[in-house]
Design a protein around this motif. Structure first.
Motif, PDB file in Angstrom:
ATOM      1  N   GLU B 222       0.848  -1.206   0.000  1.00  9.76           N
ATOM      2  CA  GLU B 222       0.000   0.000   0.000  1.00  9.76           C
ATOM      3  C   GLU B 222       0.883   1.257   0.000  1.00  9.76           C
ATOM      4  OE1 GLU B 222      -2.615  -0.017   3.383  1.00  9.76           O
ATOM      5  OE2 GLU B 222      -3.043   2.121   3.174  1.00  9.76           O
ATOM      6  N   LEU B 223       1.928   1.218   0.800  1.00 16.70           N
ATOM      7  CA  LEU B 223       2.855   2.352   0.870  1.00 16.70           C
ATOM      8  C   LEU B 223       3.522   2.582  -0.486  1.00 16.70           C
ATOM      9  CD1 LEU B 223       4.174   4.434   2.772  1.00 16.70           C
ATOM     10  CD2 LEU B 223       5.951   2.749   3.255  1.00 16.70           C
ATOM     11  N   GLY B 243      -4.064  22.226   2.116  1.00 20.88           N
ATOM     12  CA  GLY B 243      -4.977  22.587   3.196  1.00 20.88           C
ATOM     13  C   GLY B 243      -5.132  21.523   4.263  1.00 20.88           C
ATOM     14  N   GLY B 244      -4.083  20.798   4.576  1.00 14.73           N
ATOM     15  CA  GLY B 244      -4.134  19.865   5.696  1.00 14.73           C
ATOM     16  C   GLY B 244      -4.398  18.416   5.316  1.00 14.73           C
ATOM     17  N   TRP B 245      -4.948  18.195   4.099  1.00 14.28           N
ATOM     18  CA  TRP B 245      -5.249  16.799   3.716  1.00 14.28           C
ATOM     19  C   TRP B 245      -3.969  15.985   3.579  1.00 14.28           C
ATOM     20  CZ3 TRP B 245      -9.947  15.417   4.549  1.00 14.28           C
ATOM     21  CH2 TRP B 245     -10.999  16.302   4.371  1.00 14.28           C
ATOM     22  N   GLY B 246      -2.939  16.609   3.019  1.00 15.81           N
ATOM     23  CA  GLY B 246      -1.677  15.896   2.830  1.00 15.81           C
ATOM     24  C   GLY B 246      -1.055  15.503   4.159  1.00 15.81           C
ATOM     25  N   ILE B 247      -1.112  16.445   5.111  1.00 12.33           N
ATOM     26  CA  ILE B 247      -0.544  16.166   6.443  1.00 12.33           C
ATOM     27  C   ILE B 247      -1.331  15.040   7.108  1.00 12.33           C
ATOM     28  CG2 ILE B 247      -0.193  17.160   8.755  1.00 12.33           C
ATOM     29  CD1 ILE B 247       0.235  19.872   7.262  1.00 12.33           C
ATOM     30  N   LEU B 248      -2.651  15.098   6.956  1.00  8.42           N
ATOM     31  CA  LEU B 248      -3.492  14.043   7.540  1.00  8.42           C
ATOM     32  C   LEU B 248      -3.138  12.673   6.958  1.00  8.42           C
ATOM     33  CD1 LEU B 248      -5.858  13.443   9.439  1.00  8.42           C
ATOM     34  CD2 LEU B 248      -7.418  13.861   7.537  1.00  8.42           C
ATOM     35  N   LEU B 249      -2.909  12.640   5.643  1.00 12.65           N
ATOM     36  CA  LEU B 249      -2.566  11.378   4.990  1.00 12.65           C
ATOM     37  C   LEU B 249      -1.199  10.877   5.468  1.00 12.65           C
ATOM     38  CD1 LEU B 249      -3.499   9.351   2.722  1.00 12.65           C
ATOM     39  CD2 LEU B 249      -1.967  10.599   1.212  1.00 12.65           C
ATOM     40  N   ILE B 250      -0.239  11.790   5.544  1.00 13.68           N
ATOM     41  CA  ILE B 250       1.121  11.374   5.933  1.00 13.68           C
ATOM     42  C   ILE B 250       1.132  10.887   7.388  1.00 13.68           C
ATOM     43  CG2 ILE B 250       3.450  12.241   6.399  1.00 13.68           C
ATOM     44  CD1 ILE B 250       3.042  14.079   3.925  1.00 13.68           C
ATOM     45  N   VAL B 251       0.490  11.660   8.259  1.00 19.10           N
ATOM     46  CA  VAL B 251       0.513  11.270   9.681  1.00 19.10           C
ATOM     47  C   VAL B 251      -0.443  10.100   9.948  1.00 19.10           C
ATOM     48  CG1 VAL B 251       0.055  12.064  12.031  1.00 19.10           C
ATOM     49  CG2 VAL B 251       1.179  13.595  10.409  1.00 19.10           C
ATOM     50  N   GLY B 252      -1.671  10.248   9.480  1.00 18.54           N
ATOM     51  CA  GLY B 252      -2.714   9.268   9.816  1.00 18.54           C
ATOM     52  C   GLY B 252      -2.544   7.926   9.151  1.00 18.54           C
ATOM     53  N   THR B 253      -2.219   7.953   7.853  1.00 20.53           N
ATOM     54  CA  THR B 253      -2.142   6.678   7.123  1.00 20.53           C
ATOM     55  C   THR B 253      -0.706   6.148   7.046  1.00 20.53           C
ATOM     56  OG1 THR B 253      -4.075   7.253   5.798  1.00 20.53           O
ATOM     57  CG2 THR B 253      -2.643   5.540   4.922  1.00 20.53           C
ATOM     58  N   LEU B 255       2.341   7.217   8.510  1.00 20.06           N
ATOM     59  CA  LEU B 255       3.126   7.048   9.739  1.00 20.06           C
ATOM     60  C   LEU B 255       2.417   6.123  10.744  1.00 20.06           C
ATOM     61  CD1 LEU B 255       5.671   7.928  11.294  1.00 20.06           C
ATOM     62  CD2 LEU B 255       4.329   9.810  12.249  1.00 20.06           C
ATOM     63  N   LEU B 256       1.196   6.552  11.146  1.00 17.06           N
ATOM     64  CA  LEU B 256       0.503   5.782  12.189  1.00 17.06           C
ATOM     65  C   LEU B 256      -0.114   4.490  11.652  1.00 17.06           C
ATOM     66  CD1 LEU B 256      -1.262   8.723  14.097  1.00 17.06           C
ATOM     67  CD2 LEU B 256       0.772   7.455  14.784  1.00 17.06           C
ATOM     68  N   GLY B 257      -0.592   4.520  10.414  1.00 19.15           N
ATOM     69  CA  GLY B 257      -1.328   3.367   9.892  1.00 19.15           C
ATOM     70  C   GLY B 257      -0.479   2.328   9.196  1.00 19.15           C
ATOM     71  N   ILE B 258       0.743   2.711   8.794  1.00 19.53           N
ATOM     72  CA  ILE B 258       1.581   1.739   8.079  1.00 19.53           C
ATOM     73  C   ILE B 258       2.934   1.538   8.778  1.00 19.53           C
ATOM     74  CG2 ILE B 258       2.799   1.235   5.916  1.00 19.53           C
ATOM     75  CD1 ILE B 258       0.578   2.676   4.418  1.00 19.53           C
ATOM     76  N   LEU B 259       3.703   2.617   8.914  1.00 26.85           N
ATOM     77  CA  LEU B 259       5.090   2.453   9.376  1.00 26.85           C
ATOM     78  C   LEU B 259       5.178   1.963  10.831  1.00 26.85           C
ATOM     79  CD1 LEU B 259       6.734   5.574   7.663  1.00 26.85           C
ATOM     80  CD2 LEU B 259       6.843   3.172   6.970  1.00 26.85           C
ATOM     81  N   LEU B 281      -5.098  -1.596  15.897  1.00 26.71           N
ATOM     82  CA  LEU B 281      -5.913  -0.379  15.960  1.00 26.71           C
ATOM     83  C   LEU B 281      -5.362   0.711  15.044  1.00 26.71           C
ATOM     84  CD1 LEU B 281      -6.811  -0.029  19.746  1.00 26.71           C
ATOM     85  CD2 LEU B 281      -8.416  -0.190  17.833  1.00 26.71           C
ATOM     86  N   LEU B 282      -4.044   0.836  15.010  1.00 25.05           N
ATOM     87  CA  LEU B 282      -3.430   1.866  14.160  1.00 25.05           C
ATOM     88  C   LEU B 282      -3.676   1.579  12.677  1.00 25.05           C
ATOM     89  CD1 LEU B 282      -0.027   2.470  16.011  1.00 25.05           C
ATOM     90  CD2 LEU B 282      -1.933   4.072  15.771  1.00 25.05           C
ATOM     91  N   VAL B 283      -3.583   0.302  12.294  1.00 27.91           N
ATOM     92  CA  VAL B 283      -3.814  -0.060  10.894  1.00 27.91           C
ATOM     93  C   VAL B 283      -5.262   0.269  10.501  1.00 27.91           C
ATOM     94  CG1 VAL B 283      -4.035  -2.006   9.299  1.00 27.91           C
ATOM     95  CG2 VAL B 283      -2.034  -1.828  10.772  1.00 27.91           C
ATOM     96  N   ILE B 284      -6.198  -0.083  11.381  1.00 28.93           N
ATOM     97  CA  ILE B 284      -7.617   0.174  11.085  1.00 28.93           C
ATOM     98  C   ILE B 284      -7.860   1.684  10.959  1.00 28.93           C
ATOM     99  CG2 ILE B 284      -9.967  -0.050  11.992  1.00 28.93           C
ATOM    100  CD1 ILE B 284      -8.898  -2.652  13.414  1.00 28.93           C
TER     101      ILE B 284
END
Lengths: 307, 302
Positions: B222-223, B243-253, B255-259, B281-284
């Motif tokens: 996925e990464l 406008g924040g969507w990119g940061i949300l994707l990088i942090v939420g998906t 960093l926290l959701g994959i790495l 939980l982080l992956v979900i």
């Protein structure tokens, strides 16, 4: 001199019909918008339909009707091109925008209920009594023409006055246009007329004049095409509009390959574990220690087995 | 508009909001669960069936919720049936357009819901909650066929939502052909996480390790797909994820959701007994953020 077709006593012949919009003679009177709303019984933009207080001025030139929507099937754009701050030179561009009634129509392609149909006049019409409001057509239209009509909660757009055409009448907007900027008729005639106008403009020194959507290079041809004097993007039109289906073959193939890869990875992981399990059992039967591979991570460890 | 990075910026948003985000998220998990459950049933060992039962028990209700979300998201929900049938001269006929993802999607998810429900009943019969006579739905040739169909339709459900977005003319959605694959991988990864979260105490350790392997592999793929999308349509990504969507994707998906979950799988003793549930939980959550960003960021792009 442009000849405007007169209302006919009977229905038009079943042949491709459409609009040719000559933007060079549009004066921005918005008579087309009013005629469209009046004939089709469309409400004015209100708080609900425009996303703001009723009758609020937009601040965008003299255009206070915003854009095409479910209750705004015609929209006259005001494009101010004034390069200098003192506005000493420049020009206005005006264009009465409408559904393009594409020969290859993205909205018709994706509609899952067949609410969107092609008529005997080669125009594209949404049947409001069939539409279930899935909104797929909105995202499929490359021109941003379609929106939900908040009155009946279905997707709506210009019908090219299908009801009037069936009665041999000219669409309301074309009939109301005082400068013949909007012309209606058989597509073949309109193309000929439009090319004559381009030639006339070029001969008069307006070398930027060209036709957008008159030939089949844009989605197989637009049954509502335009004479423009600047880049399409200036008028809010994409240079290279595409059908939504263009991505399906590649997207599906990549997804299928990914599915096969995941399946193979999963099966290999389970098989390897099963084989390692057999090896561990065999070692256990023999007693002593066994080299066991942690499946499916591949870590190898020594395991003491029972007697 | 003159400098739009793609023709897709001339279009209108379909206003697919939270109902669709949740539908994509739950559909991905349901599909992934059916796929993993089928793999465990068809290629696993007897002890894997504890986990595959959980997969089938969760998948079916999720698909039902997905179908409900599909209906309530319509502007005219009472006309949902027109997605499946049409009236020709007052005769009811099947409405199916294989070239319209929303049409074949409705049929695909509908049939998936039916098959997943049969397996759900079969599992309840196996465990004695329903009459044991119904356990034939999970056994023999019929059980194998239903399980295989469920697994395939699960993969379809997890991935077709991305294809649905690609077959529009909206920014980002139609600018890449990788969203189907992206959602498929994310769905399988989140489903593995759900099974680890719910069943890691009862599941066989070998099954948990296999789930961890599937989760990690899908997450890393996925990464890679996310990176390819960013590289191939960078100008569109820049515009849409502003406008924040990119940061949300990088942090939420990412960093926290994959790495971080990958690191937790790699070092399982890092958080003791909390490692597996934390990673899951982080992956979900990362999977949810991915769909939120992809759907809503494009919705707001003009």
């Amino acid at each position: 001199m442009v000849q405007i077709p007169e209302p006919q006593p009977a229905a038009y012949a079943a042949e491709p019909m459409g609009f040719y919009t000559d933007t060079t003679v549009c004066i921005g009177c918005k008579a087309c918008e009013v005629a469209c709303k009046e004939w089709n019984g469309l409400p004015a933009r209100t708080d609900e339909t425009a996303g703001g207080p009723a009758y609020q001025l937009s601040g965008n030139s003299y255009d206070n009707t915003g854009g095409l929507s479910g209750v705004q099937w015609r929209h006259v754009q005001f494009i101010e091109q004034f390069p200098n701050e003192d506005r000493s030179e420049g020009r206005w561009l005006m264009m009465s925008d409408v559904c393009k009634h594409c020969v290859q129509a993205g909205c018709l392609e994706v509609c899952p209920t067949n609410a969107i149909i092609r008529t005997e006049f080669d125009t594209v019409v949404i049947q409001a009594d069939v539409c279930n409001g899935c909104r797929a057509c909105i995202s499929a239209c490359p021109f941003g023409v379609i929106e939900i009509n908040p009155v009946n909660n279905t997707a709506m757009k210009c019908t090219l006055c299908y009801d009037r055409m069936q009665a041999g009448m000219v669409p309301a907007c074309a009939q109301a246009c005082p400068t013949a900027s909007i012309q209606f008729g058989p597509i073949a005639d309109l193309r000929q007329r439009a090319q004559g106008r381009v030639d006339q403009l070029k001969a008069g020194g307006e070398t930027r004049a060209y036709l957008y959507g008159a030939d089949d290079s844009v989605l197989g041809g637009l049954n509502s095409f335009y004479l423009l004097v600047d880049e399409p993007e200036v008028y809010g039109l994409p240079s290279d509009p595409q059908l939504p289906s263009r991505n399906i073959p590649t997207s599906s193939t990549l997804s299928a390959l990914g599915a096969v890869a995941l399946g193979a990875l999963g099966v290999v992981g389970l098989r390897k574990r099963r084989m390692d399990g057999f090896a561990a059992e065999a070692a256990a039967e023999g007693g002593g220690t066994a080299i066991v591979r942690d499946e499916p991570t591949g870590h190898v460890r020594e395991e003491v087995r029972g007697e | 508009m003159n400098n739009a990075p793609s023709p897709t910026f001339f279009t209108e948003s379909p206003e697919w909001g939270w109902f669709i985000v949740v539908y994509f998220f739950l559909g991905g998990i349901a599909g992934g669960l059916a796929f993993l459950g089928a793999l465990l049933d068809l290629f696993g060992r007897q002890e894997d069936r504890r986990t595959s039962r959980i997969a089938h028990l969760i998948a079916a209700p999720l698909v039902v919720i997905c179908l409900l979300l599909l209906v309530v998201d319509l502007n005219r929900p009472e006309r949902f049936w027109r997605m499946m049938f049409r009236l020709d001269d007052d005769v009811l006929q099947i409405m199916f357009k294989y070239w319209s993802p929303i049409s074949f999607g409705a049929w695909g998810v509908g049939i998936f819901g039916l098959v997943a429900s049969l397996l759900f009943v079969g599992v309840l019969a196996e465990t004695g909650t329903l009459p044991r006579g119904l356990a034939f739905l999970r056994r023999g040739g019929l059980g194998t066929v239903l399980t295989a169909i469920s697994g395939l339709l699960g993969l379809f459900t997890a991935g077709y939502t991305g294809i649905l977005l690609a077959s529009t003319n909206r920014p980002l959605w139609a600018d890449t052909t990788l969203l189907g694959l992206l959602f498929l991988l994310s769905g399988v990864s989140a489903a593995a996480a759900v099974l680890m979260l719910v069943g890691h105490r009862r599941a066989h350790p070998g099954t948990v390790r296999w789930l961890g392997w599937m989760d990690t592999t899908s997450s890393l793929l996925e990464l890679a797909v996310l990176a390819i999308i960013a590289l191939t349509v960078w100008s569109v990504v820049q515009e849409v994820l502003d406008g924040g969507w990119g940061i949300l994707l990088i942090v939420g998906t990412i960093l926290l959701g994959i790495l971080i979950p990958v690191v937790l799988h790699w070092r399982p003793r890092l958080l003791g007994s909390l490692t597996v549930p934390s990673a899951a939980l982080l992956v979900i959550a990362g999977s949810f953020v991915l769909r939120t960003v992809v759907v809503l960021a494009s919705e707001r792009a003009t």
